[in-house]
Design an enzyme around this catalytic site. Structure first.
Site, PDB file in Angstrom:
ATOM      1  N   ASP A  18       0.888  -1.224  -0.138  1.00 14.55           N
ATOM      2  CA  ASP A  18       0.013   0.148   0.095  1.00 14.55           C
ATOM      3  C   ASP A  18       0.744   1.294  -0.092  1.00 14.55           C
ATOM      4  O   ASP A  18       1.919   1.035   0.507  1.00 14.55           O
ATOM      5  CB  ASP A  18      -1.057   0.000   1.279  1.00 14.55           C
ATOM      6  N   ASN A  66     -10.615  -2.834  -6.044  1.00 16.24           N
ATOM      7  CA  ASN A  66      -9.573  -1.915  -7.074  1.00 16.24           C
ATOM      8  C   ASN A  66     -10.494  -1.641  -8.473  1.00 16.24           C
ATOM      9  O   ASN A  66     -10.065  -0.669  -9.237  1.00 16.24           O
ATOM     10  CB  ASN A  66      -8.356  -2.399  -7.113  1.00 16.24           C
TER      11      ASN A  66
END
Ligand code: FPP
Length: 244
Positions: A18, A66
């Site tokens: 991340d 996503n």
């Protein structure tokens, strides 16, 4: 460089990568450039894992959630993945790395699926390390898919409902045949699991670092492993290493 005990390595490391976007923002660059830099970090960590002797490495490369990102960002991520796979094939062959995927990969673009299938097939007999990319992956979706599979078996009369055990579920997950992660790493300082390997991380040790993914290098990785090696894993029991 940070030193680790090679006799007490985690067998399986899973990583939530991340912070590509934040890394780019901090530098006044586009998010896409952040992902590009993230792909370089993937390369470094894959090589480091192989050198250290990690047998299973699982990377959260693209979540089911996503897909909600702008189309141009999704496209750029797929392109980066294509390029990564094509560029790294030789390296994977030389280093005995086998590629696997987990997730609803049928949702990926055809070109990406083709390159993935080709790489999976070509690397299938490699045995040093298994690199698993979680793509279009969601932990809840994985558990749901397992439930559907098991329910269909019950419906066909292949098993009775009261014969379902933890092992039945484990075997019906995308990760069937893989050991559970010993260590889960998350970069960029967020204290969340984000729908990653929900069933499999029941007893995983968690390591969270504020370092953004593009800055996560071999030394940071060794620090995470060193931290893991200091932990006393009790698996709900009382003594060191007891598993219940
Ligand atoms: C998180 O950053 C990263 C991802 C969307 C997944 C990881 C993707 C890569 C490392 C790029 C290439 C992958 C491979 C396998 C070659 P973010 O965009 O969520 O960061 P932010 O939270 O700071 O916005």
């Amino acid at each position: 460089m940070t030193s680790i005990d090679s006799r007490r390595l985690p067998e399986h490391i899973a990583i939530i990568m991340d912070g590509n976007g934040r890394w780019a923002k901090k530098k006044g660059l586009s998010r896409i450039l952040g992902h590009q830099q993230g792909a370089d970090a993937v390369r470094e960590i894959v090589t480091a894992s192989r050198d250290i002797g990690i047998r299973w490495l699982t990377l959260y490369a693209f979540s089911e959630e996503n897909w909600k990102r702008p189309a141009h960002e999704v496209q750029a991520l797929m392109k980066l993945l294509n390029r990564f796979l094509k560029k790294e094939l030789e390296e994977m062959q030389e280093n005995g790395i086998r590629l696997k995927t987990i997730g609803r990969t049928s949702r990926l673009p055809k070109r990406t699926r083709d390159i993935l299938l080709d790489t999976i097939e070509k690397t299938s007999s490699n045995r040093q390390m298994t690199l698993t990319l979680a793509l279009s992956y969601g932990g809840r979706q994985e558990i749901l898919d397992a439930i559907l599979k098991i329910a269909a078996r019950v419906e066909r009369g292949e098993m009775a409902a009261d014969q379902i055990t933890e092992q039945t579920v484990t075997d019906a997950l995308y990760t069937s045949g893989m050991p559970d992660p010993d260590l889960l790493i998350r970069t960029s300082g967020e204290y969340r699991v984000s729908n990653f390997l929900l069933w499999q991380i029941s007893y995983s040790e968690i390591y969270i670092t504020p370092t953004l993914w593009p800055d996560f290098d071999k030394n940071e990785y060794l620090k995470a492993i060193q931290d893991y090696q200091k932990r006393d894993r009790r698996f709900g029991g009382t003594g060191a290493g007891s598993k219940e």
